[in-house]
Design a protein around this motif. Structure first.
Motif, PDB file in Angstrom:
ATOM      1  N   SER A 136       0.825  -1.207   0.000  1.00  0.00           N
ATOM      2  CA  SER A 136       0.000   0.000   0.000  1.00  0.00           C
ATOM      3  C   SER A 136       0.860   1.258   0.000  1.00  0.00           C
ATOM      4  O   SER A 136       0.540   2.239  -0.655  1.00  0.00           O
TER       5      SER A 136
ATOM      6  N   MET B 274      -5.960   4.878   1.070  1.00  0.00           N
ATOM      7  CA  MET B 274      -4.993   4.329   0.132  1.00  0.00           C
ATOM      8  C   MET B 274      -5.365   4.773  -1.312  1.00  0.00           C
ATOM      9  O   MET B 274      -6.515   4.732  -1.697  1.00  0.00           O
ATOM     10  N   VAL B 275      -4.399   5.199  -2.065  1.00  0.00           N
ATOM     11  CA  VAL B 275      -4.669   5.606  -3.452  1.00  0.00           C
ATOM     12  C   VAL B 275      -4.014   4.604  -4.384  1.00  0.00           C
ATOM     13  O   VAL B 275      -2.818   4.377  -4.329  1.00  0.00           O
TER      14      VAL B 275
ATOM     15  N   LEU C 131       3.140   9.525 -10.181  1.00  0.00           N
ATOM     16  CA  LEU C 131       2.306   9.683 -11.371  1.00  0.00           C
ATOM     17  C   LEU C 131       1.622  11.053 -11.380  1.00  0.00           C
ATOM     18  O   LEU C 131       1.562  11.726 -12.416  1.00  0.00           O
ATOM     19  N   ALA C 132       1.150  11.456 -10.191  1.00  0.00           N
ATOM     20  CA  ALA C 132       0.491  12.763 -10.082  1.00  0.00           C
ATOM     21  C   ALA C 132       1.469  13.879 -10.441  1.00  0.00           C
ATOM     22  O   ALA C 132       1.133  14.799 -11.195  1.00  0.00           O
TER      23      ALA C 132
ATOM     24  N   PRO D 291       1.957  23.123 -19.449  1.00  0.00           N
ATOM     25  CA  PRO D 291       1.820  24.131 -20.508  1.00  0.00           C
ATOM     26  C   PRO D 291       0.372  24.357 -20.937  1.00  0.00           C
ATOM     27  O   PRO D 291       0.064  25.365 -21.571  1.00  0.00           O
TER      28      PRO D 291
ATOM     29  N   TRP E 156      -2.176  31.942 -11.091  1.00  0.00           N
ATOM     30  CA  TRP E 156      -1.002  31.586 -11.866  1.00  0.00           C
ATOM     31  C   TRP E 156      -1.373  30.996 -13.212  1.00  0.00           C
ATOM     32  O   TRP E 156      -0.562  30.453 -13.923  1.00  0.00           O
ATOM     33  N   VAL E 157      -2.667  31.062 -13.515  1.00  0.00           N
ATOM     34  CA  VAL E 157      -3.135  30.466 -14.765  1.00  0.00           C
ATOM     35  C   VAL E 157      -2.919  31.437 -15.927  1.00  0.00           C
ATOM     36  O   VAL E 157      -3.018  32.646 -15.769  1.00  0.00           O
ATOM     37  N   ARG E 158      -2.592  30.875 -17.084  1.00  0.00           N
ATOM     38  CA  ARG E 158      -2.306  31.660 -18.282  1.00  0.00           C
ATOM     39  C   ARG E 158      -3.470  32.625 -18.567  1.00  0.00           C
ATOM     40  O   ARG E 158      -4.633  32.242 -18.530  1.00  0.00           O
TER      41      ARG E 158
ATOM     42  N   ASN F 109       3.740   5.451  -5.767  1.00  0.00           N
ATOM     43  CA  ASN F 109       3.592   5.438  -7.229  1.00  0.00           C
ATOM     44  C   ASN F 109       2.542   6.447  -7.684  1.00  0.00           C
ATOM     45  O   ASN F 109       2.712   7.123  -8.707  1.00  0.00           O
ATOM     46  N   ALA F 110       1.457   6.513  -6.914  1.00  0.00           N
ATOM     47  CA  ALA F 110       0.399   7.467  -7.262  1.00  0.00           C
ATOM     48  C   ALA F 110       0.923   8.895  -7.191  1.00  0.00           C
ATOM     49  O   ALA F 110       0.611   9.732  -8.044  1.00  0.00           O
TER      50      ALA F 110
ATOM     51  N   VAL G 180       5.746  27.712 -16.422  1.00  0.00           N
ATOM     52  CA  VAL G 180       6.241  26.638 -17.294  1.00  0.00           C
ATOM     53  C   VAL G 180       7.770  26.675 -17.349  1.00  0.00           C
ATOM     54  O   VAL G 180       8.439  25.639 -17.269  1.00  0.00           O
ATOM     55  N   PHE G 181       8.307  27.897 -17.446  1.00  0.00           N
ATOM     56  CA  PHE G 181       9.759  28.041 -17.474  1.00  0.00           C
ATOM     57  C   PHE G 181      10.374  27.509 -16.176  1.00  0.00           C
ATOM     58  O   PHE G 181      11.340  26.753 -16.194  1.00  0.00           O
TER      59      PHE G 181
ATOM     60  N   LEU H  34       2.078  13.896 -14.094  1.00  0.00           N
ATOM     61  CA  LEU H  34       0.920  14.455 -14.803  1.00  0.00           C
ATOM     62  C   LEU H  34       0.901  15.981 -14.718  1.00  0.00           C
ATOM     63  O   LEU H  34       0.597  16.653 -15.706  1.00  0.00           O
TER      64      LEU H  34
ATOM     65  N   TRP I 258      -2.205  24.773 -18.905  1.00  0.00           N
ATOM     66  CA  TRP I 258      -2.982  25.642 -18.019  1.00  0.00           C
ATOM     67  C   TRP I 258      -2.189  26.690 -17.247  1.00  0.00           C
ATOM     68  O   TRP I 258      -2.775  27.573 -16.644  1.00  0.00           O
ATOM     69  N   ALA I 259      -0.870  26.603 -17.267  1.00  0.00           N
ATOM     70  CA  ALA I 259      -0.089  27.559 -16.472  1.00  0.00           C
ATOM     71  C   ALA I 259       0.519  28.642 -17.353  1.00  0.00           C
ATOM     72  O   ALA I 259       0.634  28.465 -18.565  1.00  0.00           O
ATOM     73  N   ASP I 260       0.908  29.764 -16.739  1.00  0.00           N
ATOM     74  CA  ASP I 260       1.517  30.838 -17.524  1.00  0.00           C
ATOM     75  C   ASP I 260       2.967  30.497 -17.863  1.00  0.00           C
ATOM     76  O   ASP I 260       3.547  29.561 -17.324  1.00  0.00           O
TER      77      ASP I 260
ATOM     78  N   SER J  55       2.175   1.680  -3.437  1.00  0.00           N
ATOM     79  CA  SER J  55       1.105   2.140  -4.313  1.00  0.00           C
ATOM     80  C   SER J  55       0.870   3.641  -4.144  1.00  0.00           C
ATOM     81  O   SER J  55       0.692   4.366  -5.122  1.00  0.00           O
TER      82      SER J  55
ATOM     83  N   LEU K 207      -6.771  13.090 -11.781  1.00  0.00           N
ATOM     84  CA  LEU K 207      -5.725  14.085 -11.528  1.00  0.00           C
ATOM     85  C   LEU K 207      -5.608  15.065 -12.693  1.00  0.00           C
ATOM     86  O   LEU K 207      -5.473  16.269 -12.503  1.00  0.00           O
TER      87      LEU K 207
ATOM     88  N   THR L 292      -2.832   3.260  -8.088  1.00  0.00           N
ATOM     89  CA  THR L 292      -2.392   3.855  -9.339  1.00  0.00           C
ATOM     90  C   THR L 292      -3.170   3.224 -10.484  1.00  0.00           C
ATOM     91  O   THR L 292      -2.757   2.228 -11.048  1.00  0.00           O
TER      92      THR L 292
END
Lengths: 336, 417
Positions: A9, B1-2, A19-20, A29, B26-28, A15-16, A37-38, A23, A31-33, A12, B12, B4
């Motif tokens: 667990s 517990m999460v 992965l997050a 790029p 901070w959004v474009r 790993n999550a 991103v830079f 992601l 949704w962010a300015d 897991s 996400l 994958t």
């Protein structure tokens, strides 16, 4: 719940989290300015820088205070080649950068690892790192104190066509993939036979020597891998920041991966990565607090390092184990 | 517990996209209407803080004045501020962030190294930058690009004007040396001063100057005693110094016990305004200082008088630094350009700035269309410590018509002498 299930667990959840994080980096790029991103691109490179450093620090148990010299060697080699022989493929520049870093690590390692360890090794690497910093600052070809400005983002030849990485966020995604590959390589080293041997060297070098293992040789191998991968990270950052200055060879830049390791946790592979992300987040959040930004960041780091000796990852892992244990006890009580 | 799983991964991803949709800070975002956003990029911490902070004050006063008068094209100006820490890498990151926040009109910048770094990414980021102090000749010469403008003078104008005054006033001092920071700005100023000495001494003093190799100093150092000791060994009598900000304060204070200022005279300071003089007060040695703007030299100009009054009211400082005037002038230039480039689009703003003539605290200024160098007066003053309430006094000042000392416009071509 068995011990095996506990481990499963925790793995897991880890790993999550990975992965997050991946992601978030991959979708940034969208949704962010541009500024964020830079910054994310810089953080990705710094993660590779810190994890490769931790191969020496957390795994092998040697503190190098001159790691920035390898980073700068890779960055300057790639950027200089990009100007001197622009017709060559960009990947050659990166590989050359990594090779120069590895060679530099070999040379420094031969000097520093021959007799020194512990604090002596740290001071020797610091001195040699500062030598590299001074040489860069005095070199006309490398732009002296002003550095190299206006570094172009490359066009990659894919044989069936070309990919211009200067357009939009392409170089960001290139960085994402390249850093992912480098982290994969470091993961393989860390968790493989070599990694286990290096960990054993950290725990009791004398005992390992009695087994007939050439301790210095394996430390040199770790130093070369660490230096080479750090230099590759440097080679990747040059076209991203489009400017490199001697500041990236300065001892204060060598202190960054140490800070990331202490913050995130040096005993875990992903500890320095967490440290790099948290540090960048703190800096970003306080960037408009002119004059007090450094105080806040420094204070926060001090609190984390003092309150969490195992770093953020170590502490979270400890908490997760305690929570699982408590849950198991409650379950047993209910069953009884 | 999460666990994958693909489903969790998509969740996400959804959170990320939702964050974008909710318009987090901070959004474009993009600037289509509402206020014109102007991004200030300057040194607000570190050794150059004493140069960047007054520049920002000038910018703020200009924005307040313009907004109080109804804005430009009926739209207010909005200022977003970022610290570049006088570091090129920090500067480029901050510039990208400002552009990401909708500020494609940037201004400020003290350090030439920062200006060169930011200038290199302007076209890619579709932004325009007006620098208020960065002096490197490369910016309008070999590294010129259309998105870059300089609102103030340059080393060719200022340092050659300083050399002109030295040849005129100190014709008997024919040996010259320098204490120069080893970076682009330092080298640029020395090359121009050196050329000015070689040009004006034969012409005005009827003598050939003997010029020593300058002592190259570090930037951001804390110990300049070795450099001062080297300068003391130099046979040169007159000295040119282009260390600036905190570095200059440290260096001048460390030079005092050596008797540097008794042995070397005259001293020409490239650009420290009143920064070091205010720090050293009555101990401040007499020297000729180059300035972006000195309010005492433009008394009678309503914009100058009003700016000086407001700034003195805010800070209680009588001797104001020229960076204030340049920050103020840069905002005025944008406001004037926006009258014709009301869209605020980078291409339109660039077009409007090229050849623009506008009012400033030093009088009318014109931005040369070819290389984006502004034609403005060059200001020098002679300052020394005094036993008065301020601890310093301006003995005299000189204002030289910028058009008479400006370099030929040669964008893309390296300056050679």
């Amino acid at each position: 719940m068995s011990r095996g299930q506990n481990t499963s667990s925790t793995t897991s959840a880890a790993n999550a989290a990975i992965l997050a994080a991946a992601l978030v980096f991959a979708t940034l790029p969208l949704w962010a300015d541009k500024g964020l991103v830079f910054l994310a691109g810089i953080v990705m490179v710094q993660i590779v820088f810190a994890v490769s450093f931790n191969l020496m620090f957390g795994l092998t148990g040697l503190v190098s205070f001159g790691q920035a010299a390898f980073f700068a060697a890779g960055a300057y080699t790639a950027a200089w080649l990009g100007r001197a022989v622009p017709e060559l493929p960009f990947l050659i520049f990166c590989l050359a950068g990594g090779l120069v870093g590895a060679l530099l690590a070999l040379l420094i390692g031969v000097v520093a690892l021959r007799r020194a360890s512990g604090i002596y090794f740290a001071i020797l690497t610091l001195a040699l790192g500062q030598l590299v910093y001074t040489l860069i600052g005095k070199s006309d070809a490398l732009g002296r104190e002003d550095g190299l400005v206006g570094i172009k983002r490359p066009v990659i030849d894919l044989f069936v066509g070309t990919l211009d990485l200067s357009i939009g966020d392409r170089y960001y995604y290139f960085l994402l993939v390249a850093c992912g590959i480098l982290l994969g390589l470091l993961w393989w080293v860390w968790h493989g036979q070599l990694g286990r041997l290096l960990a054993a060297l950290r725990q009791d070098a004398e005992r390992i020597r009695f087994f007939g293992v050439n301790v210095r040789r394996y430390r040199e191998i770790a130093f070369i891998i660490s230096g080479g991968v750090t230099a590759l990270a440097g080679a990747l950052v040059a076209p991203w920041s489009q400017i490199i200055t001697p500041a990236i060879a300065h001892w204060s830049y060598s202190a960054l991966p140490i800070l990331f390791c202490l913050l995130g946790g040096a005993s875990r592979f992903w500890g320095p990565a967490v440290g790099a992300i948290v540090f960048a987040g703190l800096e970003y959040a306080t960037r408009t607090m002119v004059g007090v930004s450094e105080l806040i960041v420094g204070g926060a780091l001090l609190v984390v390092v003092l309150a969490m000796p195992g770093g953020i990852v170590g502490t979270l892992s400890l908490l997760a184990r305690k929570l699982t244990k408590n849950g198991k006890e409650r379950l047993n009580e209910q069953s009884a | 517990m999460v666990r994958t799983t693909r489903r969790n991964a998509l969740k996400l991803l959804g959170v990320g996209v939702a964050a974008g949709a909710l318009g987090m800070p901070w959004v474009r975002n993009a600037q289509a209407s509402g206020p014109y956003k102007i991004g200030f990029l300057g040194s607000l911490s570190g050794p150059a803080e004493s140069l960047g902070a007054p520049m920002l004050e000038g910018v703020k006063i200009a924005v307040e004045d313009i907004n109080a008068a109804g804005g430009t094209n009926g739209r207010q100006l909005e200022l977003v501020v970022r610290d570049d820490k006088a570091k090129p890498d920090v500067g480029t990151a901050a510039a990208r962030e400002l552009v990401g926040e909708g500020c494609s009109m940037l201004l400020g910048v003290v350090s030439s190294a920062v200006a060169l770094a930011v200038s290199a990414v302007l076209q890619q980021e579709d932004a325009v930058l007006i620098t208020c102090a960065a002096h490197s000749m490369r910016l309008t010469k070999e590294d010129f690009n259309r998105n870059y403008f300089r609102i103030t003078d340059n080393p060719f104008m200022r340092q050659r004007a300083q050399a002109h005054v030295m040849a005129e006033r100190f014709g008997e001092v024919t040996t010259w040396g320098g204490l120069i920071p080893d970076h682009e700005y330092g080298r640029s100023t020395w090359e121009c001063f050196d050329n000015g000495l070689k040009t004006y001494y034969p012409e005005l003093a009827k003598a050939e100057p003997t010029i020593s190799k300058p002592v190259m100093t570090t930037y951001g150092g804390s110990d300049y005693r070795n450099f001062v000791a080297s300068a003391m060994r130099d046979p040169a009598v007159g000295f040119f110094v282009s260390a600036y900000g905190g570095d200059a304060i440290t260096m001048y204070q460390q030079a005092l016990p050596y008797g540097f200022f008794k042995k070397k005279h005259p001293i020409v300071d490239a650009a420290n305004e009143f920064i070091v003089a205010r720090a050293m007060k009555e101990n401040f040695p007499e020297m000729w200082i180059g300035s972006h703007w000195y309010s005492g030299a433009f008394t009678g100009n309503p914009m100058n008088d009003e700016l000086a009054r407001k700034m003195t009211e805010r800070t209680g400082i009588k001797f104001l630094d020229g960076f204030i005037g340049e920050g103020y002038s840069a905002v005025r230039a944008y406001a004037e350009a926006l009258k014709t480039a009301d869209s605020g689009k980078t291409a339109d703003v660039i077009k409007a700035l090229e050849g623009l003539t506008f009012d400033s605290p030093t009088g009318k200024r014109t931005i040369r269309a070819e290389d984006h160098q502004t034609i403005k007066p060059v200001v020098l003053y002679r300052v020394r410590g005094a036993s008065n309430a301020d601890g310093i006094e301006v003995v005299e000042h000189r204002v030289i018509d910028g058009a008479t000392v400006i370099d030929p416009a040669t964008p893309g071509v390296k300056l050679t002498f």
